[in-house]
Scaffold this active site. Structure first.
Site, PDB file in Angstrom:
ATOM      1  N   ASN A  10      -5.591   3.102  -3.093  1.00  0.00           N
ATOM      2  CA  ASN A  10      -6.399   4.236  -2.922  1.00  0.00           C
ATOM      3  C   ASN A  10      -6.574   5.885  -3.499  1.00  0.00           C
ATOM      4  OD1 ASN A  10      -9.044   4.122  -4.139  1.00  0.00           O
ATOM      5  ND2 ASN A  10      -9.672   3.491  -1.268  1.00  0.00           N
ATOM      6  N   GLN A  11      -6.697   5.996  -4.630  1.00  0.00           N
ATOM      7  CA  GLN A  11      -6.299   7.423  -4.660  1.00  0.00           C
ATOM      8  C   GLN A  11      -8.454   7.948  -4.672  1.00  0.00           C
ATOM      9  OE1 GLN A  11      -4.224   9.447  -3.423  1.00  0.00           O
ATOM     10  NE2 GLN A  11      -3.420   7.166  -2.983  1.00  0.00           N
TER      11      GLN A  11
ATOM     12  N   ASP B  58      -0.070   5.349   0.682  1.00  0.00           N
ATOM     13  CA  ASP B  58      -0.358   5.877   1.948  1.00  0.00           C
ATOM     14  C   ASP B  58       0.190   5.574   3.333  1.00  0.00           C
ATOM     15  OD1 ASP B  58       0.101   8.217   0.084  1.00  0.00           O
ATOM     16  OD2 ASP B  58      -2.138   8.025   0.365  1.00  0.00           O
TER      17      ASP B  58
ATOM     18  N   VAL C 204      -1.136  11.513   5.393  1.00  0.00           N
ATOM     19  CA  VAL C 204      -1.528  12.594   5.816  1.00  0.00           C
ATOM     20  C   VAL C 204      -3.193  13.222   6.290  1.00  0.00           C
ATOM     21  CG1 VAL C 204       0.639  13.950   4.772  1.00  0.00           C
ATOM     22  CG2 VAL C 204      -1.541  13.310   3.784  1.00  0.00           C
TER      23      VAL C 204
ATOM     24  N   ASP D  81       0.823  -0.940  -0.034  1.00  0.00           N
ATOM     25  CA  ASP D  81      -0.307   0.334   0.142  1.00  0.00           C
ATOM     26  C   ASP D  81       0.830   1.357  -0.486  1.00  0.00           C
ATOM     27  OD1 ASP D  81      -2.790   1.711   0.307  1.00  0.00           O
ATOM     28  OD2 ASP D  81      -2.257   1.116   2.049  1.00  0.00           O
TER      29      ASP D  81
END
Length: 89
Positions: free
Chosen positions: A50-51, A7, A14, A5
């Site tokens: 996943n964005q 992030d 963040v 993954d």
């Protein structure tokens, strides 16, 4: 193949809505060395991320491409797969 993954695993998490500006993208300590070690052991390393910020209009395709180009310069990953919630990139 090792699926990583993005992030919170490769870069600093963040919080919501995620990294939407280049200056927010900060690799976690030791990530490059850890991925390099996996590759030296014969593993392919693939980033999956996943964005949803793309679907929400908070992250442009151009910025996402820049973020991933930066990631590829620093970390020897084999590929990056992105889920955006959109039909296209």
């Amino acid at each position: 193949t090792v699926l990583l993954d993005r992030d919170g695993v490769l870069n600093k998490d963040v919080g919501s809505p995620g990294v939407v500006r280049a200056e927010q993208f900060e690799l976690l300590p030791g990530v490059s060395d850890a991925v390099r070690a996996l590759k030296e052991d014969g593993h392919a390393c693939v980033v999956v991320t996943n964005q949803n910020a793309r679907k929400k209009g908070l992250l442009s395709a151009k910025t996402l491409d820049k973020l991933h180009a930066s990631l590829r310069r620093e970390v020897p990953v084999d590929d990056i797969f992105v889920a955006t919630g959109l039909d296209g990139p």
